[in-house]
Scaffold this active site. Structure first.
Site, PDB file in Angstrom:
ATOM      1  N   GLN A 396       0.846  -1.199   0.000  1.00  0.00           N
ATOM      2  CA  GLN A 396       0.000   0.000   0.000  1.00  0.00           C
ATOM      3  C   GLN A 396       0.877   1.243   0.000  1.00  0.00           C
ATOM      4  OE1 GLN A 396      -2.378   1.518   3.480  1.00  0.00           O
ATOM      5  NE2 GLN A 396      -4.121   0.897   2.213  1.00  0.00           N
ATOM      6  N   CYS A 427      -6.473   7.280   4.715  1.00  0.00           N
ATOM      7  CA  CYS A 427      -5.734   7.607   5.934  1.00  0.00           C
ATOM      8  C   CYS A 427      -6.263   8.899   6.541  1.00  0.00           C
ATOM      9  CB  CYS A 427      -4.242   7.733   5.635  1.00  0.00           C
ATOM     10  SG  CYS A 427      -3.239   8.092   7.094  1.00  0.00           S
ATOM     11  N   LYS A 466      -8.051   1.858  -1.577  1.00  0.00           N
ATOM     12  CA  LYS A 466      -8.742   1.760  -0.284  1.00  0.00           C
ATOM     13  C   LYS A 466      -9.150   3.158   0.149  1.00  0.00           C
ATOM     14  CE  LYS A 466      -8.376  -0.192   4.380  1.00  0.00           C
ATOM     15  NZ  LYS A 466      -8.849   0.972   5.140  1.00  0.00           N
ATOM     16  N   GLY A 529     -15.291  -2.851   8.052  1.00  0.00           N
ATOM     17  CA  GLY A 529     -15.752  -2.141   9.242  1.00  0.00           C
ATOM     18  C   GLY A 529     -16.566  -2.993  10.189  1.00  0.00           C
TER      19      GLY A 529
END
Length: 682
Positions: A396, A427, A466, A529
């Protein structure tokens, strides 16, 4: 040092009067508290908690102040104004220790260890060349068996190993097991940066021909040459955009389409006479940027030679024929896979090996900053290492500028072995967000497009993304970004059902994930999640239509969740089985970071970071109504044996005790506070 024997009877807390138990019931009945069987409750700690809350409320009412000004954590130091700040998020003022502070008092020269005559510094070497002096100050060995020696037949650390007595002779020479050791054996870990490439990166001499062609087409080449790292001081026009500006404020109001970006169309004549359309600096004449072909130059670049003079003539060469063939990109089947999320700090290689052995299908390295990789930083390149057991592995990357991201993509494509590359657009850290990376890149659609297309053109492997639902909780806009990702050629999108503003508080919005999955079709979209049991996985998988699941904190709290999902059962795992997982982690850590003193202490520190999540697990046999929910805080309880009680402790000192059972006594100057704090129960 592993605990042996059958499970013992439950450790019963000291009996307290019934009247006081009724007072403690208010703590148990509070919202957000997990239900525990009453025979396992620690009434003494519950009663103490009740008294502390009562005294805090009384003191706040008497002084006319809110309880927000009261200390929340005795381990959190006061801020600069001398006041106590509510403890949540990260321990930003936790004690930092340099690796040299945890090394041996006398350090033996690494070159001398390999060959006594190989140290080129001689008497000027700052390390010791005396074996007797080193052994006199070396700490005692931890155990009788060295995992590295037993696995590979040779321990490269020799007498500096903390298990040295099992593979050294009377003359302190390293012993090799010929039945296991093979000089021709391939290393179990790959993706180490070559020294020559690292040197050229540090000297800024590494060339990026393919990415420079793309950057020349979008008018970013001059910026790429002037800026060697991804920082907020970049003087490009896009750097002035406020990353927190909502997406809808930067769309074409006159188009009537809420997801359309502001466009500037320019007609450009290419060398072959074809007219191409350049929109916002991007070539829209083809569906996807071809990595090997040179895109057309921007309209503002002067060409002193006429276009007709540059047109090639004669027969078609082999080179021309190769350019006509689109690059074949490796394809991966992501559907119905269990994806271990890239986890900063705790998602290291030893932890991924533990999860891989428990059923994880896809693993990904920790988030690496693109600018640090281009500078050749060894600590950043260490995040890209891959173990041979990781059959489907990706890395990543986080960055905010197309010149940096395209350069690092070309570099990684030529130097390391991965199955896919993931772009971090989720992030929430301020340091990353303020530089335009992470969640901020979602709101800069033009810049995001340049980053994605540039990376796809440089890579032979799939590119994944992501992301989160958005920047603000009340204004999610991932639904409008996902269709663009499909058009740009992204192979997979993983959506965390929270915004940047939420971080990890409240529940993930799986209804919104379901809407985004429909908008992304046929491109696969993974949901992420609040998955902590196979029931959670089944419910979200069936009700949302996602292609697969990514598991993050659920894997930190119970890494055997992958086994539970595949076998469709609640695993009432014993404390001894959990302790064996810690033992596997310590062995993998000693193999990865080293079995000398520095490697042992690095393994200890990363184990303690994992234990700061692992202690939150509540055994199935202790729960009143399984399964455990990730947003419910368990009350104080005792386990079914002493080891289970120790593993359920939230005290850092107890975590250190667990590490000492595997890695020996901690140094006298050792101190630890976890990097992350659990603030997700609200």
């Amino acid at each position: 040092m592993e605990q042996k024997g059958e499970a013992e009877a439950p450790t019963v807390a000291k009996e307290v009067p019934q009247a006081e138990k009724e007072l403690a019931e208010s703590v148990l009945n509070a919202p957000g508290v997990l239900r525990i069987k009453k025979e396992f409750l620690d009434w003494n700690k519950l009663l103490k908690t009740h008294h502390n809350q009562s005294s805090t409320e009384g003191g706040s009412q008497a002084s006319g102040e809110s309880d927000k000004t009261s200390p929340q954590d005795e381990t959190e130091p006061p801020n600069k104004k001398g006041k106590w700040k509510k403890a949540k998020g990260q321990n930003k003022r936790r004690p930092h220790q340099k690796p040299s502070e945890l090394c041996d008092a006398v350090r033996l020269c690494p070159s001398f260890l390999k060959d006594p005559d190989s140290c080129k510094f001689g008497d000027r070497c700052r390390f010791s060349h005396s074996v007797e002096e080193y052994l006199a100050n070396k700490p005692a060995d931890i155990g009788d068996r060295c995992y590295v020696y037993d696995t590979h037949g040779r321990c490269p650390f020799g007498i500096t190993c903390r298990f040295a007595k099992c593979h050294t002779d009377d003359q302190n020479q390293n012993v090799v097991n010929p039945e296991v050791y093979s000089p021709e054996a391939k290393p179990t870990t790959c993706n180490q940066i070559p020294k020559d490439i690292q040197t050229s990166l540090r000297k800024k001499q590494f060339k990026f021909p393919k990415s420079d062609q793309y950057l020349r087409a979008i008018g970013k080449l001059s910026t790429a040459q002037a800026s060697s790292n991804d920082n907020v001081g970049n003087k490009s026009s896009d750097a002035k955009v406020n990353p927190g500006t909502p997406l809808e404020s930067r769309v074409d109001k006159g188009s009537g389409n809420s997801s359309a970006t502001v466009v500037n169309d320019v007609q450009v004549n290419t060398q072959d006479g074809e007219v191409r359309k350049i929109r916002n600096g991007n070539d829209f004449s083809t569906q996807e940027v071809q990595g090997c072909e040179a895109p057309s130059p921007p309209s503002n670049v002067e060409n002193p030679v006429p276009m007709e003079a540059n047109r090639p003539s004669g027969s078609v060469t082999d080179e021309d024929a190769v350019k006509l063939i689109p690059r074949e990109r490796k394809k991966l089947e992501f559907a119905d896979k269990l994806y271990l999320a890239p986890l900063t700090t705790v998602g290291n290689l030893p932890f991924r090996r533990v999860c891989k052995g428990l059923g994880a299908d896809i693993t990904c390295g920790e988030m690496a900053m693109a600018s640090n990789l281009l500078q050749g930083q060894s600590s950043e390149w260490a995040l890209l290492k891959r173990h041979q057991s990781e059959d489907v592995f990706g890395v990543q990357i986080c960055g905010s500028h197309p010149e940096v991201m395209s350069h690092v993509s070309e570099l990684l494509n030529d130097t390391i072995s991965v199955d896919f590359v993931d772009v971090n657009v989720g992030c929430p850290i301020d340091l990353v967000f303020k530089r335009g990376g992470g969640c901020a890149l979602m709101g800069r659609l033009t810049k995001f497009e340049q980053v994605v297309k540039g990376m796809i053109g440089m890579l032979d492997v799939p590119l994944t993304v992501k992301m989160r639902t958005g920047i603000y909780e009340e204004k999610p806009f991932a639904y409008r970004v996902v269709p663009h990702l499909q058009d740009w050629g992204v192979s997979l999108v993983t959506l965390h059902g929270r915004s940047r503003e939420q971080r990890y508080t409240k529940l993930a919005d799986w209804d919104y994930i379901s809407e985004c999955a429909k908008a992304a079709s046929p491109m696969p979209l993974f949901g992420n999640g609040d998955i902590l049991s196979f029931e959670d996985a089944n419910r979200h998988r069936q009700s949302t239509g996602v292609a697969g699941l990514m598991i993050a904190r659920g894997a930190l709290i119970k890494p055997w969740i992958f086994t539970e999902i595949k076998e469709q059962r609640h695993w009432d795992i014993s404390s001894h089985e959990r302790f064996q997982m810690l033992k596997d982690f310590s062995n993998y850590g000693l193999e990865h970071w080293g079995s000398d003193t520095q490697g042992v202490e690095k393994t200890r520190r990363f184990m303690l970071e994992w234990l700061s999540f692992l202690f939150r697990y509540v055994p199935v046999g202790v729960l009143e109504q399984p399964p455990q929910k990730i947003n419910l805080r368990p009350p104080y309880f005792v386990g079914r044996d002493d080891l289970e009680t120790l593993m359920a402790s939230g005290n850092c000192a107890d975590w250190v005790r667990l590490s000492e059972m595997l890695l020996g006594p901690a140094p006298a100057n050792f101190n630890f506070l976890p990097k992350h704090k659990a603030n997700s129960y609200r």
